[in-house]
Design a protein around this motif. Structure first.
Motif, PDB file in Angstrom:
ATOM      1  N   GLY A 129       0.775  -1.238   0.000  1.00  0.00           N
ATOM      2  CA  GLY A 129       0.000   0.000   0.000  1.00  0.00           C
ATOM      3  C   GLY A 129       0.802   1.281   0.000  1.00  0.00           C
ATOM      4  O   GLY A 129       0.289   2.330  -0.339  1.00  0.00           O
ATOM      5  N   HIS A 130       2.030   1.213   0.445  1.00  0.00           N
ATOM      6  CA  HIS A 130       2.878   2.408   0.405  1.00  0.00           C
ATOM      7  C   HIS A 130       4.343   1.989   0.388  1.00  0.00           C
ATOM      8  O   HIS A 130       4.712   0.917   0.851  1.00  0.00           O
ATOM      9  CB  HIS A 130       2.582   3.358   1.570  1.00  0.00           C
ATOM     10  CG  HIS A 130       2.835   2.771   2.911  1.00  0.00           C
ATOM     11  ND1 HIS A 130       1.924   1.978   3.555  1.00  0.00           N
ATOM     12  CD2 HIS A 130       3.916   2.835   3.719  1.00  0.00           C
ATOM     13  CE1 HIS A 130       2.421   1.585   4.709  1.00  0.00           C
ATOM     14  NE2 HIS A 130       3.628   2.082   4.836  1.00  0.00           N
ATOM     15  N   PHE A 131       5.153   2.867  -0.174  1.00  0.00           N
ATOM     16  CA  PHE A 131       6.572   2.581  -0.317  1.00  0.00           C
ATOM     17  C   PHE A 131       7.323   3.884  -0.551  1.00  0.00           C
ATOM     18  O   PHE A 131       6.715   4.935  -0.702  1.00  0.00           O
ATOM     19  CB  PHE A 131       6.818   1.567  -1.443  1.00  0.00           C
ATOM     20  CG  PHE A 131       6.359   2.009  -2.812  1.00  0.00           C
ATOM     21  CD1 PHE A 131       7.277   2.399  -3.769  1.00  0.00           C
ATOM     22  CD2 PHE A 131       5.011   2.019  -3.151  1.00  0.00           C
ATOM     23  CE1 PHE A 131       6.864   2.791  -5.035  1.00  0.00           C
ATOM     24  CE2 PHE A 131       4.592   2.411  -4.406  1.00  0.00           C
ATOM     25  CZ  PHE A 131       5.527   2.803  -5.357  1.00  0.00           C
ATOM     26  N   ILE A 132       8.638   3.803  -0.569  1.00  0.00           N
ATOM     27  CA  ILE A 132       9.479   4.981  -0.773  1.00  0.00           C
ATOM     28  C   ILE A 132       9.948   5.015  -2.216  1.00  0.00           C
ATOM     29  O   ILE A 132      10.428   4.016  -2.749  1.00  0.00           O
ATOM     30  CB  ILE A 132      10.709   4.961   0.158  1.00  0.00           C
ATOM     31  CG1 ILE A 132      10.285   4.902   1.631  1.00  0.00           C
ATOM     32  CG2 ILE A 132      11.624   6.154  -0.116  1.00  0.00           C
ATOM     33  CD1 ILE A 132       9.563   6.127   2.129  1.00  0.00           C
ATOM     34  N   VAL A 133       9.813   6.174  -2.851  1.00  0.00           N
ATOM     35  CA  VAL A 133      10.338   6.389  -4.199  1.00  0.00           C
ATOM     36  C   VAL A 133      11.376   7.499  -4.100  1.00  0.00           C
ATOM     37  O   VAL A 133      11.161   8.513  -3.431  1.00  0.00           O
ATOM     38  CB  VAL A 133       9.225   6.785  -5.197  1.00  0.00           C
ATOM     39  CG1 VAL A 133       9.808   7.100  -6.572  1.00  0.00           C
ATOM     40  CG2 VAL A 133       8.194   5.678  -5.307  1.00  0.00           C
ATOM     41  N   THR A 134      12.502   7.277  -4.771  1.00  0.00           N
ATOM     42  CA  THR A 134      13.570   8.271  -4.763  1.00  0.00           C
ATOM     43  C   THR A 134      14.332   8.237  -6.079  1.00  0.00           C
ATOM     44  O   THR A 134      14.048   7.397  -6.940  1.00  0.00           O
ATOM     45  CB  THR A 134      14.525   8.063  -3.573  1.00  0.00           C
ATOM     46  OG1 THR A 134      15.384   9.204  -3.455  1.00  0.00           O
ATOM     47  CG2 THR A 134      15.321   6.786  -3.708  1.00  0.00           C
ATOM     48  N   ARG A 135      15.279   9.140  -6.210  1.00  0.00           N
ATOM     49  CA  ARG A 135      16.134   9.142  -7.393  1.00  0.00           C
ATOM     50  C   ARG A 135      16.896   7.826  -7.447  1.00  0.00           C
ATOM     51  O   ARG A 135      17.420   7.365  -6.442  1.00  0.00           O
ATOM     52  CB  ARG A 135      17.143  10.281  -7.330  1.00  0.00           C
ATOM     53  CG  ARG A 135      16.547  11.648  -7.406  1.00  0.00           C
ATOM     54  CD  ARG A 135      17.670  12.689  -7.296  1.00  0.00           C
ATOM     55  NE  ARG A 135      17.147  14.031  -7.334  1.00  0.00           N
ATOM     56  CZ  ARG A 135      17.176  14.871  -6.297  1.00  0.00           C
ATOM     57  NH1 ARG A 135      17.694  14.509  -5.145  1.00  0.00           N
ATOM     58  NH2 ARG A 135      16.684  16.088  -6.423  1.00  0.00           N
TER      59      ARG A 135
END
Length: 140
Positions: A26-32
């Motif tokens: 349901g949720h996660f971390i997105v980054t460069r």
């Protein structure tokens, strides 16, 4: 694992393939990410990576730069009822996400690529795949 093509809309929303949604909880971390894409990590994987990043020497300029670059754009993304996430403008600019995107499963993360960059990467890598495997001493 897998490669899925989707479009990002004008509001920066991208559908996360159903295959990945359960693993992302349901949720996660997105980054460069590296190579001009975005990295998406399930929370448990992100926490493990944070522990590794804490071991980098603060006295090293490259370590400080890497950690700053990674963390400054990191954002927690919630998957909505339609299976979409909202990608901030900063991350869209980093990965050159404008319309057509490719979401790729890679080990402990997903990668989000512009379709053009993904095609460039895969065509270049396909030509060098045997040599890369040999250099890495990969045995199948």
């Amino acid at each position: 694992m897998g490669e899925f093509k989707h479009s990002i809309d004008a509001k920066g929303r991208l559908i996360i393939p159903a295959k990945f949604r359960d693993q992302l909880d349901g949720h996660f971390i997105v980054t460069r990410g590296l190579d001009g894409c975005l990295f998406g990590y399930p929370m448990a994987e992100w926490q493990q990576m944070e522990e590794k990043l804490k071991t980098l020497p603060l006295t090293k300029r490259d370590a400080r730069a890497f950690v700053r670059f990674l963390y400054s754009a990191a954002t927690e993304c919630d998957i909505d009822k339609q299976g979409r996430i909202n990608i901030p403008d900063t991350l869209c600019a980093h990965a050159d996400l404008t319309k057509k995107c490719v979401v790729v499963g890679v080990s402990n993360r997903i990668e989000i690529w512009s379709e053009d960059r993904w095609q460039q990467f895969t065509s270049t890598t396909a030509n060098d795949f045997d040599e890369i495997a040999e250099d890495l001493n990969i045995e199948f």
